[in-house]
Design an enzyme around this catalytic site. Structure first.
Site, PDB file in Angstrom:
ATOM      1  N   SER A   1      23.106  55.453  60.909  1.00  0.00           N
ATOM      2  CA  SER A   1      22.051  55.201  59.924  1.00  0.00           C
ATOM      3  C   SER A   1      21.255  53.931  60.154  1.00  0.00           C
ATOM      4  O   SER A   1      20.083  53.860  59.823  1.00  0.00           O
ATOM      5  CB  SER A   1      22.663  55.206  58.526  1.00  0.00           C
ATOM      6  N   ARG A   2      21.879  52.901  60.715  1.00  0.00           N
ATOM      7  CA  ARG A   2      21.159  51.634  60.844  1.00  0.00           C
ATOM      8  C   ARG A   2      20.146  51.623  61.988  1.00  0.00           C
ATOM      9  O   ARG A   2      19.373  50.684  62.123  1.00  0.00           O
ATOM     10  CB  ARG A   2      22.146  50.488  61.036  1.00  0.00           C
ATOM     11  N   GLU A   3      20.154  52.666  62.798  1.00  0.00           N
ATOM     12  CA  GLU A   3      19.262  52.697  63.962  1.00  0.00           C
ATOM     13  C   GLU A   3      17.894  53.232  63.523  1.00  0.00           C
ATOM     14  O   GLU A   3      17.456  54.310  63.904  1.00  0.00           O
ATOM     15  CB  GLU A   3      19.924  53.527  65.067  1.00  0.00           C
TER      16      GLU A   3
ATOM     17  N   ASN B   1      29.452  60.080  65.288  1.00  0.00           N
ATOM     18  CA  ASN B   1      29.366  60.332  66.725  1.00  0.00           C
ATOM     19  C   ASN B   1      30.734  60.190  67.408  1.00  0.00           C
ATOM     20  O   ASN B   1      30.831  60.036  68.618  1.00  0.00           O
ATOM     21  CB  ASN B   1      28.357  59.384  67.380  1.00  0.00           C
ATOM     22  N   ARG B   2      31.798  60.233  66.600  1.00  0.00           N
ATOM     23  CA  ARG B   2      33.168  60.284  67.130  1.00  0.00           C
ATOM     24  C   ARG B   2      33.941  61.418  66.460  1.00  0.00           C
ATOM     25  O   ARG B   2      35.139  61.516  66.619  1.00  0.00           O
ATOM     26  CB  ARG B   2      33.906  58.954  66.857  1.00  0.00           C
TER      27      ARG B   2
ATOM     28  N   SER C   1      19.743  54.366  69.037  1.00  0.00           N
ATOM     29  CA  SER C   1      19.134  53.159  69.590  1.00  0.00           C
ATOM     30  C   SER C   1      20.222  52.100  69.556  1.00  0.00           C
ATOM     31  O   SER C   1      21.160  52.227  68.753  1.00  0.00           O
ATOM     32  CB  SER C   1      17.933  52.712  68.753  1.00  0.00           C
ATOM     33  N   TYR C   2      20.231  51.073  70.307  1.00  0.00           N
ATOM     34  CA  TYR C   2      19.282  50.626  71.268  1.00  0.00           C
ATOM     35  C   TYR C   2      20.005  50.463  72.607  1.00  0.00           C
ATOM     36  O   TYR C   2      21.178  50.807  72.678  1.00  0.00           O
ATOM     37  CB  TYR C   2      18.706  49.254  70.837  1.00  0.00           C
TER      38      TYR C   2
ATOM     39  N   TYR D   1      30.422  53.403  77.984  1.00  0.00           N
ATOM     40  CA  TYR D   1      31.863  53.264  77.762  1.00  0.00           C
ATOM     41  C   TYR D   1      32.451  54.614  77.381  1.00  0.00           C
ATOM     42  O   TYR D   1      31.720  55.567  77.122  1.00  0.00           O
ATOM     43  CB  TYR D   1      32.156  52.248  76.659  1.00  0.00           C
TER      44      TYR D   1
ATOM     45  N   GLU E   1      19.500  56.315  74.023  1.00  0.00           N
ATOM     46  CA  GLU E   1      19.551  55.021  73.327  1.00  0.00           C
ATOM     47  C   GLU E   1      18.145  54.448  73.496  1.00  0.00           C
ATOM     48  O   GLU E   1      17.747  54.107  74.604  1.00  0.00           O
ATOM     49  CB  GLU E   1      20.573  54.075  73.970  1.00  0.00           C
TER      50      GLU E   1
END
Lengths: 309, 94
Positions: free
Chosen positions: A70-72, A144-145, A197-198, A248, A270
């Protein structure tokens, strides 16, 4: 904004504003765009997907989602811009026109609505969903996990307080399950692009294991073409490769699951931060970011439409 | 609303695997409440971390004592958020 022409694409908007934009876009382009509700969030908000289609049934499709973290904010903002771009270009741009003659495009602009509202009202740095975990005071899981691909392996946290908490079980997050059900029911999604992002990367599977994907050569070549197209506009430098080799290990991620479902053209972006601002990308960079990303998206979807499988 | 006054984002450059491991140690210290924007992965890749104001000094001391180089990527997170809010409010007012 009275119309989507006067909507300001160069600033960040709340969920309500984006949902109003979606409704306006649908009203203005009923021959091309429709809105589908694929589910509800943990807190009960509707989850919408825009469908761009020039007609026909049982067609192959491409999927784009923005804002699962959400913060992206630049991702949701770019999603809004992409939606408008499709409506303005679909008869003008021969590449897009050819794509839409063969395929539909689905676009989920706010993939994690609860988290997005929370970033606007309470904590700008919130990344996860807002689901409650029994026995923990900490809230949310990393969507996303949470996918059923190497779920719970290295590259995700089992601690509900962690920003990479994988959730109680695969698909435990309703925001993830909604997409899973949609993708499975649709059955003909041929390209799936999930946008974050980013750090300026274009990534393909796998994230949870170091094996090369069977289509590595083709995906690598396509990623190179997409990045070349992206960079051609403003010179933004991107790296590309598999998730595990490029950044990663990340288990339970979106595109490992979509790839496992047979969606060969599974990518995750990203987006840019060329100014050391991280998630706090100035709004003045929204349109340039969206413009350059659009070129890469078109490259990937065009390739998928010409190489349907 | 959570505020981020005095929070800094540090860009850490780990020169070798040992330094990457040291930063990972830092990641495991939950009381520091660090928010890794870019995780420690391998030497050569930047590590970006948001450090709450009360932890800023401890983190910098930790990095300096292990000879790990860093730069301040964002001096004060809240000031950027204020700018962001100001711009959004101005737009709504218009």
């Amino acid at each position: 904004a009275l119309t989507t022409d006067t909507f300001n694409y160069a600033t960040y908007h709340t969920l309500d504003e984006i949902y109003e934009f979606i409704d306006q876009l649908v009203t203005e382009n009923q021959h091309l765009v429709s809105k589908i509700q694929i589910g509800n969030t943990y807190e009960g908000r509707p989850i919408y997907v825009l469908k761009f289609s020039t007609g026909g049934t049982d067609r192959p499709a491409a999927w784009i989602d923005t804002g699962i973290h959400s913060r992206e904010w630049v991702t949701q903002a770019s999603g809004v811009w992409f939606a408008k771009k499709i409506t303005t270009d679909y008869e003008k741009d021969p590449t897009l026109k050819a794509i839409l003659e063969k395929m539909d495009i689905f676009l989920e602009i706010v993939t994690n609505p609860d988290g997005f509202v929370y970033t606007h009202k309470t904590n700008r740095m919130w990344r996860k969903t807002r689901s409650r975990t029994q026995g923990s005071l900490c809230v949310g899981a990393d969507p996303n996990r949470n996918w059923d691909a190497g779920f719970g392996l290295s590259g995700a946290s089992s601690n509900p307080c962690s920003d990479t908490y994988h959730g109680k079980s695969a698909n435990s997050e309703v925001e993830v399950k909604a997409i899973v059900d949609f993708v499975k029911t649709h059955g003909k999604i041929k390209a799936f692009i999930s946008i974050h992002s980013y750090s300026q990367l274009l990534l393909y599977p796998y994230g949870y294991k170091s094996d090369a994907v069977p289509n590595k050569e083709e995906l690598d070549k396509l990623a190179k073409s997409a990045v070349t197209a992206l960079t051609s506009l403003y010179g933004t430098k991107y790296k590309y490769g598999s998730i595990i080799d490029t950044i990663y290990q990340a288990s339970g991620n979106t595109i490992d699951w979509t790839y496992s479902q047979g969606i060969k053209y599974s990518f995750t972006f990203e987006l840019r931060d060329t100014g050391l601002r991280g998630f706090l990308l100035p709004a003045s960079q929204i349109i340039p970011t969206a413009e350059e990303t659009w070129l890469a998206l078109l490259t990937i979807i065009d390739h998928a439409s010409k190489n349907l499988y | 609303t959570e505020i981020f006054v005095g929070h800094q984002v540090l860009r850490i450059s780990a020169a070798d695997e040992a330094q990457v491991q040291k930063v990972k140690e830092l990641e495991s210290l939950e009381h520091l409440q660090l928010d890794f924007w870019r995780d420690p992965v391998r030497p050569g890749l930047p590590i970006d971390v948001r450090v709450p104001f009360p932890s800023v000094q401890s983190v910098k001391v930790f990095l300096e004592s292990h000879d790990i180089s860093y730069e301040i990527m964002i001096e004060d997170v809240q000031s950027l958020l204020d700018e962001e809010q100001k711009q959004m409010s101005a737009l709504r007012a218009r």
